[in-house]
Design an enzyme around this catalytic site. Sequence first.
Site, PDB file in Angstrom:
ATOM      1  N   ARG A 299       0.867  -1.548  -0.672  1.00  0.00           N
ATOM      2  CA  ARG A 299      -0.189   0.003   0.091  1.00  0.00           C
ATOM      3  C   ARG A 299       1.054   0.943   0.119  1.00  0.00           C
ATOM      4  NH1 ARG A 299      -3.504  -1.348   5.320  1.00  0.00           N
ATOM      5  NH2 ARG A 299      -1.255  -1.362   5.513  1.00  0.00           N
TER       6      ARG A 299
ATOM      7  N   ASN B 175      -6.289  -3.069   1.963  1.00  0.00           N
ATOM      8  CA  ASN B 175      -5.770  -4.113   1.626  1.00  0.00           C
ATOM      9  C   ASN B 175      -7.607  -4.639   2.224  1.00  0.00           C
ATOM     10  OD1 ASN B 175      -3.445  -4.197   1.917  1.00  0.00           O
ATOM     11  ND2 ASN B 175      -2.965  -4.152   4.894  1.00  0.00           N
TER      12      ASN B 175
END
Length: 98
Positions: A23, A41
């Site tokens: 990320r 996520n």
Amino acid sequence: MASAGLCSVDYEVHGEVQGVFFRKYTEEQGRKLGLVGWVKNTAHGTVTGQVQGPKEKVEIMKNWLRTVGSPMSRIDRAVFSNEQEISSLEFQSFTTKY
């Protein structure tokens, strides 16, 4: 800011993409390309999000999500959906959602 050639695409990246700074790198890459959107996520071990910006920059980002990712990640496949032209950007920046 209305501009010709803006597009939006949703993505989901499968593989070893959680717990490997995926990320963080995605957010950095999006900002580096001048794109906006988000990344997060999922409960089933993938990373999902949306990216918006000039079509050619979005294509670069799609290729990055498909092949590069974070240094410790392993990308099995990236799925892109809902690709469409948009008249204006819906986000101010590129962020990580929790």
